[in-house]
Write a protein that holds these residues in place. Structure first.
Motif, PDB file in Angstrom:
ATOM      1  N   ARG A 219       1.149  -0.890  -0.132  1.00 37.04           N
ATOM      2  CA  ARG A 219       0.300   0.285   0.270  1.00 37.04           C
ATOM      3  C   ARG A 219       0.302   1.310  -0.001  1.00 37.04           C
ATOM      4  NH1 ARG A 219      -4.529   2.139   4.423  1.00 37.04           N
ATOM      5  NH2 ARG A 219      -2.429   2.716   5.315  1.00 37.04           N
TER       6      ARG A 219
ATOM      7  N   SER B 165       1.431   5.032  -0.291  1.00 38.03           N
ATOM      8  CA  SER B 165       0.889   6.140   0.516  1.00 38.03           C
ATOM      9  C   SER B 165       1.381   7.651  -0.308  1.00 38.03           C
ATOM     10  CB  SER B 165       0.890   6.768   2.239  1.00 38.03           C
ATOM     11  OG  SER B 165       0.678   4.955   2.826  1.00 38.03           O
TER      12      SER B 165
ATOM     13  N   THR C  43      -4.371  11.943   3.141  1.00 35.60           N
ATOM     14  CA  THR C  43      -3.700  11.242   2.234  1.00 35.60           C
ATOM     15  C   THR C  43      -4.307  10.239   1.239  1.00 35.60           C
ATOM     16  OG1 THR C  43      -2.194  11.169   4.416  1.00 35.60           O
ATOM     17  CG2 THR C  43      -1.540   9.060   2.757  1.00 35.60           C
TER      18      THR C  43
ATOM     19  N   TYR D 138      -4.479   7.209  -0.516  1.00 35.39           N
ATOM     20  CA  TYR D 138      -3.687   5.708  -1.066  1.00 35.39           C
ATOM     21  C   TYR D 138      -3.565   4.758  -2.509  1.00 35.39           C
ATOM     22  CZ  TYR D 138      -3.608   6.189   4.508  1.00 35.39           C
ATOM     23  OH  TYR D 138      -3.260   6.955   5.174  1.00 35.39           O
TER      24      TYR D 138
ATOM     25  N   GLN E 203      -3.435   1.125  -3.325  1.00 36.62           N
ATOM     26  CA  GLN E 203      -3.020  -0.188  -2.829  1.00 36.62           C
ATOM     27  C   GLN E 203      -2.921  -1.592  -3.792  1.00 36.62           C
ATOM     28  OE1 GLN E 203      -3.666  -1.996   0.331  1.00 36.62           O
ATOM     29  NE2 GLN E 203      -3.161  -3.667  -0.770  1.00 36.62           N
TER      30      GLN E 203
END
Length: 120
Positions: A18, A20, A77, A79, A81
């Motif tokens: 993941r 960020s 933030t 992300y 994935q």
């Protein structure tokens, strides 16, 4: 306006990571965030994007059903994935911002990116 990409690393094929993208100096309600990557010997390409109105756009078919994008407005933030990773996903991943949509042509700077290596 500043973005910091992190979370890369070495992972085996089939594994997950993941990434960020931490934003500072602006709100994710006002900016669209895109993830881009550059593999060795290849040109940079767009991967996935989330607009300021929370719509996700895939730039490449090869990551559909494997990568998803989300945002945490409290942490400011975004992300990325990444599941079922393949060796061809090996690249430096960058996040960038724009005030337009995912199809805008004016994006912020590239920054340092984060290295993702998929290898056994």
């Amino acid at each position: 306006v500043q973005l910091q990409a992190s979370g890369g690393g070495l992972v085996q094929p089939g594994g997950s990571l993941r990434l960020s993208c931490a934003a500072s100096g602006f709100s994710l309600d006002e900016y669209t965030i895109g993830w881009f990557r550059q593999a060795p010997g290849r040109e940079r390409e767009g991967v996935l994007c989330i607009s300021y109105f929370d719509r996700a756009t895939y730039y490449v078919d090869s990551v559909k059903d494997r990568f998803t994008i989300s945002k945490d407005k409290v942490k400011n933030t975004v992300y990325l994935q990444m599941d079922s990773l393949k060796p061809e996903d090996t690249a430096i991943y960058y996040c960038r911002e724009t005030k337009g949509s995912c199809y805008d042509t004016l994006w912020g700077s590239w920054g340092q990116g984060t290295q993702v290596t998929v290898s056994s």
